[in-house]
Design a protein around this motif. Structure first.
Motif, PDB file in Angstrom:
ATOM      1  N   LEU A  39       0.837  -1.205   0.000  1.00  0.00           N
ATOM      2  CA  LEU A  39       0.000   0.000   0.000  1.00  0.00           C
ATOM      3  C   LEU A  39       0.871   1.255   0.000  1.00  0.00           C
ATOM      4  CD1 LEU A  39      -2.899  -0.939   2.463  1.00  0.00           C
ATOM      5  CD2 LEU A  39      -2.911  -1.006  -0.014  1.00  0.00           C
ATOM      6  N   ARG A  40       1.954   1.236   0.766  1.00  0.00           N
ATOM      7  CA  ARG A  40       2.815   2.429   0.823  1.00  0.00           C
ATOM      8  C   ARG A  40       3.440   2.735  -0.539  1.00  0.00           C
ATOM      9  NH1 ARG A  40       6.907   1.960   5.530  1.00  0.00           N
ATOM     10  NH2 ARG A  40       7.169   4.191   5.150  1.00  0.00           N
ATOM     11  N   LEU A  41       3.728   1.695  -1.303  1.00  0.00           N
ATOM     12  CA  LEU A  41       4.243   1.940  -2.662  1.00  0.00           C
ATOM     13  C   LEU A  41       3.182   2.644  -3.497  1.00  0.00           C
ATOM     14  CD1 LEU A  41       6.032  -1.420  -3.611  1.00  0.00           C
ATOM     15  CD2 LEU A  41       7.060   0.641  -2.650  1.00  0.00           C
ATOM     16  N   LEU A  42       1.916   2.277  -3.277  1.00  0.00           N
ATOM     17  CA  LEU A  42       0.844   2.844  -4.097  1.00  0.00           C
ATOM     18  C   LEU A  42       0.658   4.337  -3.833  1.00  0.00           C
ATOM     19  CD1 LEU A  42      -1.901   0.044  -3.910  1.00  0.00           C
ATOM     20  CD2 LEU A  42      -0.089   0.337  -5.604  1.00  0.00           C
ATOM     21  N   TYR A  43       0.836   4.752  -2.583  1.00  0.00           N
ATOM     22  CA  TYR A  43       0.671   6.192  -2.332  1.00  0.00           C
ATOM     23  C   TYR A  43       2.006   6.911  -2.184  1.00  0.00           C
ATOM     24  CZ  TYR A  43       0.465   5.008   2.761  1.00  0.00           C
ATOM     25  OH  TYR A  43       0.706   4.551   4.038  1.00  0.00           O
ATOM     26  N   ALA A  44       3.048   6.274  -2.713  1.00  0.00           N
ATOM     27  CA  ALA A  44       4.370   6.902  -2.813  1.00  0.00           C
ATOM     28  C   ALA A  44       4.942   7.306  -1.460  1.00  0.00           C
ATOM     29  CB  ALA A  44       4.341   8.097  -3.774  1.00  0.00           C
ATOM     30  N   ASP A  45       4.686   6.465  -0.457  1.00  0.00           N
ATOM     31  CA  ASP A  45       5.277   6.682   0.853  1.00  0.00           C
ATOM     32  C   ASP A  45       6.604   5.930   0.938  1.00  0.00           C
ATOM     33  OD1 ASP A  45       5.128   7.833   3.414  1.00  0.00           O
ATOM     34  OD2 ASP A  45       4.494   5.918   4.273  1.00  0.00           O
ATOM     35  N   GLU A  46       6.761   4.949   0.050  1.00  0.00           N
ATOM     36  CA  GLU A  46       8.021   4.224  -0.133  1.00  0.00           C
ATOM     37  C   GLU A  46       8.230   4.100  -1.631  1.00  0.00           C
ATOM     38  OE1 GLU A  46      10.521   3.017   1.462  1.00  0.00           O
ATOM     39  OE2 GLU A  46       9.876   3.102   3.559  1.00  0.00           O
ATOM     40  N   GLN A  47       9.488   3.960  -2.019  1.00  0.00           N
ATOM     41  CA  GLN A  47       9.831   3.809  -3.437  1.00  0.00           C
ATOM     42  C   GLN A  47      10.049   2.338  -3.745  1.00  0.00           C
ATOM     43  OE1 GLN A  47      10.413   6.188  -5.823  1.00  0.00           O
ATOM     44  NE2 GLN A  47       9.788   7.843  -4.450  1.00  0.00           N
ATOM     45  N   ALA A  48       9.491   1.881  -4.860  1.00  0.00           N
ATOM     46  CA  ALA A  48       9.757   0.507  -5.286  1.00  0.00           C
ATOM     47  C   ALA A  48      11.220   0.388  -5.710  1.00  0.00           C
ATOM     48  CB  ALA A  48       8.846   0.135  -6.449  1.00  0.00           C
TER      49      ALA A  48
END
Ligand SMILES: Nc1ncnc2c1ncn2[C@@H]1O[C@H](COP(=O)(O)OP(=O)(O)O)[C@@H](O)[C@H]1O
Ligand SMILES: [Mg+2]
Length: 223
Positions: free
Chosen positions: A48-57
Motif C-alpha cells: 500500500l505504501r508503494l501505491l501512495y508513494a510513501d516508499e519507493q519501489a
C-alpha cells in the motif's frame, strides 16, 4: 485504476538487504473491491505504501489513478494523494480539533470554496452515520466512531481509490462489521477499494476478489 508490473521492494538496512515484495504483478479495475490478505509481515502495508508513494519501489512499474508512480517527482506526490482516500488501523485524527474540523481541514487544504466546506463535511459525516458527533473531540469518541470519522475524512474528497490498511484491526467484531459494511457501501457507490487485512476470516466473509500475499510473494488472486 491500479497496475503493478513486476514490482519488487527491498529494504536496505546497512549491509542488510530485506526483500519485502518480490515480483508482484496485478491490476485492479475502476470500481473493483479487492481484499489484500496475508499474515503479519506478508508485505501488505509495504505494498500500500508503494501505491501512495510513501516508499519507493526497487524495481517494476506502478500505475495508480492514472499516475506513473515511480516517475513522480516529490513535488507531484500531493497530486497523487489528492485522488486517494487512505485509512489506517488507528484513526490518526487531529486531537485538538473536533470531528467536523478534522474533515473540513482536508477540504481547506484542497482549496475547496469556503461555502462548500460545511455541506460537504456534513455529507461525509452523514454517510458514515456520525453527524451527531460533529462537534466532539477525538478523545470523546469510541474507537468505532473514531474510525468512522477517519473514513469520512478519507471520502470527503471523493477519491477515485480508497486504500484501507487493517481498518478494523483495533475494533471488536461488531464494530469491525459496521466499518466493513461502510467500506462496502463506499465501494458500491463507485469508489475503487483496496483493503488490507491479516484477518483471514474477515477476508473470506467479504466475498470479494482477494489477493493473498505471503512472504512478499503474491500467492493467490481469486474470487
Ligand atoms: N521500513 C522498513 N524497513 C525495513 N524492513 C521493513 C520496513 N517496513 C517493513 N519491513 C519489512 O517488510 C516485511 C513486510 O512488512 P509489512 O509490509 O509491514 O507487512 P504486513 O503489513 O503484511 O504485516 C516485514 O518483514 C517487515 O519487517
Ligand atoms: Mg501491515
Amino acid at each position: 485504476m491500479i497496475r503493478l508490473h513486476h514490482v519488487c521492494k527491498v529494504f536496505e538496512s546497512g549491509p542488510m538487504r530485506l526483500p519485502a515484495l518480490s515480483d508482484i504483478s496485478f491490476s485492479v479495475e475502476k470500481g473493483e473491491f479487492v481484499v489484500l490478505s496475508g499474515t503479519s509481515g506478508a508485505g501488505k502495508t509495504t505494498l500500500l505504501r508503494l501505491l501512495y508513494a510513501d516508499e519507493q519501489a526497487t524495481e517494476g512499474e506502478i500505475e495508480v489513478a492514472g499516475f506513473d508512480v515511480r516517475a513522480l517527482r516529490r513535488s507531484d506526490v500531493p497530486r497523487l494523494r489528492r485522488s486517494l482516500g487512505i485509512v489506517f488501523q488507528d484513526a490518526k485524527l487531529l486531537s485538538g480539533r473536533t470531528v467536523f474540523e478534522n474533515i473540513a481541514f482536508v477540504l481547506r487544504v484542497l482549496g475547496t470554496p469556503r461555502r462548500e466546506i460545511t455541506p460537504k463535511a456534513f455529507q461525509a459525516l452523514k454517510a458514515v452515520g456520525l453527524s451527531s458527533k460533529a462537534q466532539a473531540y477525538p478523545a470523546q469518541l469510541s474507537q468505532g466512531e473514531a474510525q468512522r470519522a477517519a473514513l469520512a475524512r478519507a471520502i470527503v474528497k471523493s477519491p477515485a481509490l480508497l486504500l484501507a490498511d487493517e481498518p478494523t484491526g483495533n475494533l471488536d467484531e461488531a464494530m469491525a462489521g459496521e466499518i466493513l459494511d461502510l467500506i462496502k457501501d463506499i465501494g458500491s457507490r463507485g469508489t475503487t477499494v483496496l483493503l488490507a487485512t491479516h484477518q483471514a476470516r474477515l477476508a473470506t466473509q467479504l466475498k470479494r476478489r482477494t489477493l493473498k500475499l505471503g512472504g512478499g510473494v503474491l500467492l493467490k488472486d481469486e474470487g
